[in-house]
Design a protein around this motif. Structure first.
Motif, PDB file in Angstrom:
ATOM      1  N   ILE A  56       1.133  -1.334  -0.015  1.00  0.00           N
ATOM      2  CA  ILE A  56      -0.125   0.240   0.010  1.00  0.00           C
ATOM      3  C   ILE A  56       1.031   1.056  -0.080  1.00  0.00           C
ATOM      4  CG2 ILE A  56      -1.962   1.342   1.098  1.00  0.00           C
ATOM      5  CD1 ILE A  56      -2.708  -1.277   2.560  1.00  0.00           C
ATOM      6  N   ALA A  57       0.875   2.452  -0.564  1.00  0.00           N
ATOM      7  CA  ALA A  57       1.841   3.319  -1.012  1.00  0.00           C
ATOM      8  C   ALA A  57       0.897   4.729   0.104  1.00  0.00           C
ATOM      9  CB  ALA A  57       1.283   3.978  -3.163  1.00  0.00           C
ATOM     10  N   LEU A  58       1.978   5.188   0.719  1.00  0.00           N
ATOM     11  CA  LEU A  58       1.370   6.020   1.565  1.00  0.00           C
ATOM     12  C   LEU A  58       2.531   7.313   1.250  1.00  0.00           C
ATOM     13  CD1 LEU A  58       1.475   3.912   5.400  1.00  0.00           C
ATOM     14  CD2 LEU A  58      -0.846   5.010   3.931  1.00  0.00           C
ATOM     15  N   THR A  59       1.839   8.310   0.581  1.00  0.00           N
ATOM     16  CA  THR A  59       2.231   9.473  -0.047  1.00  0.00           C
ATOM     17  C   THR A  59       1.818  10.534  -0.268  1.00  0.00           C
ATOM     18  OG1 THR A  59       3.771  10.379  -2.280  1.00  0.00           O
ATOM     19  CG2 THR A  59       2.171   8.928  -2.064  1.00  0.00           C
ATOM     20  N   ALA A  60       2.287  11.375  -0.656  1.00  0.00           N
ATOM     21  CA  ALA A  60       1.733  13.021  -0.755  1.00  0.00           C
ATOM     22  C   ALA A  60       1.752  13.232  -2.127  1.00  0.00           C
ATOM     23  CB  ALA A  60       3.020  14.156   0.134  1.00  0.00           C
ATOM     24  N   ASN A  61       2.025  11.811  -2.961  1.00  0.00           N
ATOM     25  CA  ASN A  61       2.397  12.169  -4.095  1.00  0.00           C
ATOM     26  C   ASN A  61      -0.073  12.001  -4.492  1.00  0.00           C
ATOM     27  OD1 ASN A  61       4.198  13.288  -4.141  1.00  0.00           O
ATOM     28  ND2 ASN A  61       5.499  10.932  -5.354  1.00  0.00           N
ATOM     29  N   ALA A  62      -0.660  12.815  -4.597  1.00  0.00           N
ATOM     30  CA  ALA A  62      -1.657  12.584  -4.917  1.00  0.00           C
ATOM     31  C   ALA A  62      -2.278  12.720  -6.217  1.00  0.00           C
ATOM     32  CB  ALA A  62      -2.019  12.826  -3.506  1.00  0.00           C
ATOM     33  N   PHE A  63      -1.608  13.054  -6.973  1.00  0.00           N
ATOM     34  CA  PHE A  63      -2.638  12.959  -8.442  1.00  0.00           C
ATOM     35  C   PHE A  63      -2.265  11.564  -8.648  1.00  0.00           C
ATOM     36  CE2 PHE A  63       0.307  17.153  -7.997  1.00  0.00           C
ATOM     37  CZ  PHE A  63      -0.863  17.964  -7.994  1.00  0.00           C
ATOM     38  N   ALA A  64      -3.848  12.086 -10.019  1.00  0.00           N
ATOM     39  CA  ALA A  64      -3.692  11.182 -10.540  1.00  0.00           C
ATOM     40  C   ALA A  64      -2.669   9.622 -11.470  1.00  0.00           C
ATOM     41  CB  ALA A  64      -5.195  10.974 -11.709  1.00  0.00           C
ATOM     42  N   GLU A  65      -1.912  10.688 -11.650  1.00  0.00           N
ATOM     43  CA  GLU A  65      -0.711  10.077 -12.268  1.00  0.00           C
ATOM     44  C   GLU A  65       0.198   9.727 -11.742  1.00  0.00           C
ATOM     45  OE1 GLU A  65       0.333  14.867 -12.623  1.00  0.00           O
ATOM     46  OE2 GLU A  65      -1.087  13.631 -12.870  1.00  0.00           O
ATOM     47  N   ASP A  66       0.311   9.909 -10.470  1.00  0.00           N
ATOM     48  CA  ASP A  66       1.536   9.313  -8.909  1.00  0.00           C
ATOM     49  C   ASP A  66       0.612   7.926  -8.720  1.00  0.00           C
ATOM     50  OD1 ASP A  66       2.630  11.273  -8.253  1.00  0.00           O
ATOM     51  OD2 ASP A  66       1.084  12.613  -8.050  1.00  0.00           O
ATOM     52  N   VAL A  67      -1.330   7.794  -8.630  1.00  0.00           N
ATOM     53  CA  VAL A  67      -2.280   6.797  -8.492  1.00  0.00           C
ATOM     54  C   VAL A  67      -1.166   5.599  -9.424  1.00  0.00           C
ATOM     55  CG1 VAL A  67      -4.374   5.838  -7.561  1.00  0.00           C
ATOM     56  CG2 VAL A  67      -3.853   8.071  -6.982  1.00  0.00           C
ATOM     57  N   ALA A  68      -1.341   5.805 -11.038  1.00  0.00           N
ATOM     58  CA  ALA A  68      -0.974   5.058 -11.595  1.00  0.00           C
ATOM     59  C   ALA A  68      -0.022   4.321 -11.395  1.00  0.00           C
ATOM     60  CB  ALA A  68      -1.729   5.540 -12.677  1.00  0.00           C
ATOM     61  N   LYS A  69       0.876   5.430 -11.478  1.00  0.00           N
ATOM     62  CA  LYS A  69       2.387   4.803 -10.902  1.00  0.00           C
ATOM     63  C   LYS A  69       2.288   4.173  -9.865  1.00  0.00           C
ATOM     64  CE  LYS A  69       7.038   6.517 -10.554  1.00  0.00           C
ATOM     65  NZ  LYS A  69       8.110   7.820 -10.294  1.00  0.00           N
ATOM     66  N   ALA A  70       1.984   4.329  -8.868  1.00  0.00           N
ATOM     67  CA  ALA A  70       2.113   2.953  -7.379  1.00  0.00           C
ATOM     68  C   ALA A  70       1.401   1.820  -7.716  1.00  0.00           C
ATOM     69  CB  ALA A  70       1.318   3.907  -6.264  1.00  0.00           C
ATOM     70  N   LEU A  71       0.338   1.680  -8.732  1.00  0.00           N
ATOM     71  CA  LEU A  71      -0.419   0.692  -8.998  1.00  0.00           C
ATOM     72  C   LEU A  71       0.070  -0.082 -10.124  1.00  0.00           C
ATOM     73  CD1 LEU A  71      -4.026   2.369  -9.381  1.00  0.00           C
ATOM     74  CD2 LEU A  71      -3.059   0.608  -7.281  1.00  0.00           C
ATOM     75  N   THR A  72       0.472   0.669 -11.194  1.00  0.00           N
ATOM     76  CA  THR A  72       1.489   0.192 -12.909  1.00  0.00           C
ATOM     77  C   THR A  72       2.816  -0.838 -11.551  1.00  0.00           C
ATOM     78  OG1 THR A  72       2.769   1.852 -12.817  1.00  0.00           O
ATOM     79  CG2 THR A  72       0.727   1.084 -14.188  1.00  0.00           C
ATOM     80  N   SER A  73       3.207  -0.404 -10.481  1.00  0.00           N
ATOM     81  CA  SER A  73       4.469  -1.086 -10.020  1.00  0.00           C
ATOM     82  C   SER A  73       4.157  -2.332  -9.343  1.00  0.00           C
ATOM     83  CB  SER A  73       5.319   0.736  -8.820  1.00  0.00           C
ATOM     84  OG  SER A  73       4.487   0.596  -7.719  1.00  0.00           O
ATOM     85  N   GLY A  74       3.451  -2.207  -9.099  1.00  0.00           N
ATOM     86  CA  GLY A  74       2.823  -3.692  -8.324  1.00  0.00           C
ATOM     87  C   GLY A  74       1.582  -3.214  -6.735  1.00  0.00           C
ATOM     88  N   MET A  75       2.050  -2.107  -6.720  1.00  0.00           N
ATOM     89  CA  MET A  75       1.384  -1.691  -5.359  1.00  0.00           C
ATOM     90  C   MET A  75      -0.187  -1.836  -5.689  1.00  0.00           C
ATOM     91  SD  MET A  75       2.828   1.146  -4.117  1.00  0.00           S
ATOM     92  CE  MET A  75       5.261   2.105  -4.492  1.00  0.00           C
ATOM     93  N   ASN A  76      -1.159  -2.249  -4.023  1.00  0.00           N
ATOM     94  CA  ASN A  76      -2.550  -2.345  -4.571  1.00  0.00           C
ATOM     95  C   ASN A  76      -2.928  -1.531  -4.169  1.00  0.00           C
ATOM     96  OD1 ASN A  76      -0.433  -4.926  -3.452  1.00  0.00           O
ATOM     97  ND2 ASN A  76      -2.146  -6.068  -4.220  1.00  0.00           N
ATOM     98  N   TYR A  77      -3.512  -0.777  -3.659  1.00  0.00           N
ATOM     99  CA  TYR A  77      -3.747   0.906  -3.138  1.00  0.00           C
ATOM    100  C   TYR A  77      -2.750   1.804  -2.847  1.00  0.00           C
ATOM    101  CZ  TYR A  77      -8.138   2.218  -0.697  1.00  0.00           C
ATOM    102  OH  TYR A  77      -9.220   3.027  -0.724  1.00  0.00           O
ATOM    103  N   HIS A  78      -2.891   2.931  -2.725  1.00  0.00           N
ATOM    104  CA  HIS A  78      -2.717   3.794  -2.683  1.00  0.00           C
ATOM    105  C   HIS A  78      -3.046   5.272  -1.720  1.00  0.00           C
ATOM    106  CE1 HIS A  78      -2.230   8.421  -3.475  1.00  0.00           C
ATOM    107  NE2 HIS A  78      -0.417   7.867  -4.310  1.00  0.00           N
TER     108      HIS A  78
END
Length: 99
Positions: A56-78
């Motif tokens: 699970i990504a915990l981050t200050a990066n909250a833009f749609a592209e940040d969510v997409a980057k987290a999910l495409t890297s194999g994370m389950n949730y942002h």
């Protein structure tokens, strides 16, 4: 495991005995290795939980592209900071009961 760096997170998870960790809470911005790279490397490792452990990504990066980057890297949730603990608990419950 504490916030050290992505390389330390990768090493800690992949050298652990199966079942040691039920989930990984991963910051996206860490020194040495960022969280997305660490997540990709965990997923590509030979650890028995590599493909199933919730990350699970915990981050200050909250833009749609940040969510997409987290999910495409194999994370389950942002989850964006500041952390909504109800959202975190919901995600942990959801992903830890399905893994």
């Amino acid at each position: 495991m504490g916030r050290k760096n992505g390389q330390a997170a990768y090493e800690r998870v992949t050298s652990s005995d199966p079942g040691t960790y039920g989930a990984v809470l991963m910051d996206m911005q860490m020194p040495v290795m960022d969280g997305c790279t660490a997540a990709r490397m965990i997923r590509a490792s030979s650890h028995p939980q590599a493909r199933t452990i919730p990350i699970i990504a915990l981050t200050a990066n909250a833009f749609a592209e940040d969510v997409a980057k987290a999910l495409t890297s194999g994370m389950n949730y942002h989850i964006a900071k500041p952390i909504d603990f109800n959202q975190l608990f919901h995600a942990l419950k959801q992903f830890m009961t399905t893994s």
